[in-house]
Design an enzyme around this catalytic site. Sequence first.
Site: not given
Length: 456
Positions: A110, A134, A146, A230, A261, A389
């Site tokens: 992810k 994380k 990523k 976030t 954001n 997410s």
Amino acid sequence: MFPHRGVPFDLPRPRSNAFTPSPMSQGTVSKGPNDADVQHTPDEFNPFEAMADRFDRASDILGLEEGVREVLRAPDREVIVSFPVLMDDGRVKVFKGYRVQHSFLRGPAKGGIRFAPDVHLDEVRALAAWMTWKCSVVNVPFGGGKGGVVCDPRTMSRGELERMTRRYTTAIMDVLGPERDVPAPDMNTNEQTMAWIMDTYSMHARRSTTAVVTGKPLSLGGSRGRTEATGRGVMIACREALKTLGMRPENTSAVVQGAGNVGGIGAQLLHREGYKVVSISDISGAIYNERGLDVPDVLSYIKQNRTLEGYTECDHLPHAEQLELECDLLAPCATENQITSKNVDRIQAKLIVEGANGPTTAAADKVLEERGTMVVPDILSNAGGVTVSYFEWVQDRMGYFWTEDIVNTRLEQSMVAAFNDVDKARRKYDVSMRIASYILAIDRVASVYRLRGLFG
């Protein structure tokens, strides 16, 4: 928002396993952290080495076996692709893209996809590993991934961005999927980018597969509360950290680096909670008012003018000076390597809460630790995005969607629980919040590895 030749396109601001790509992808796979394709940077500013430094310190404290360290340190898979895109002027331009999948131990990979001219493999490796830790810190059943494409999206039209996104998706399609790897927005990508990726994947799969990405528009299976997640997570981390330090929001001055954001939404939520936000920045520079900024007015100005330039009722500062302002709370929410050995001695904040990935180098971290400055690390404080997410992925897979209140409540529960778990580890091992976060994350992933065992 940046202008793209008259077309508005919202861009939010700043030893692998073998894999053979399909012929369509024109891909090559790196051979690991010493691969010759890596763009080598000075040690302090190499994000993968910064991640490895913290990993090693936490592993030493845990007494992690050498074999387990080797497994957890190395990415599971790294893909490098080169793909052609037809530009508006008729030229064919070849772009380079990456996708790194750090770990599948706790679930699908992810992590976001970024478009930037300085994307390089070590950066993507580090970001993928940070995603593993994380997800583990907030107990989300994902591993880390990523991706990135080397490009300058500010110089590209909407059509060029769409064609590039679709070709990149096609090039890495073999490693994507709801149960394999689930991308999300990152620097210079957004919900429209995710819609293009979802559509491209669905066309190849011959079925609508909404769960292949998160951060999508609501009408395509996105989750309420995802855009703010976030920034909201940063606000929650700030609040919990203040409790630990015996401070109150109404007596706290805050400097926020970034206005996208993460930074913009984070600053707005801090303002609502009663913090005195004295400085905000964007790509053009920083603004400062010691009496406090009217954050909603600042964000309205940015939305209308696409920049902070020209905003009145404040002083305008260079980016570097913003970080060194006297304040109680500093929230770096822009990009990596902002607090380094070169400026750490001039950082005056009592508390640092990281909204960006990797804004503090390992060398600077040690100085802050010795000084007694509390740093709430990125793998905890900006985990709100991946938490929601995960909620989006769950909702897509079951075909039932929650209200925004439910999303925000569950996000708060997850973030508070994670903060408390990290704080317990901090006190247990007498370490910084960052090393405590790594200890907690690595221990959870290592436990899963031991339970699953070694195949073959």
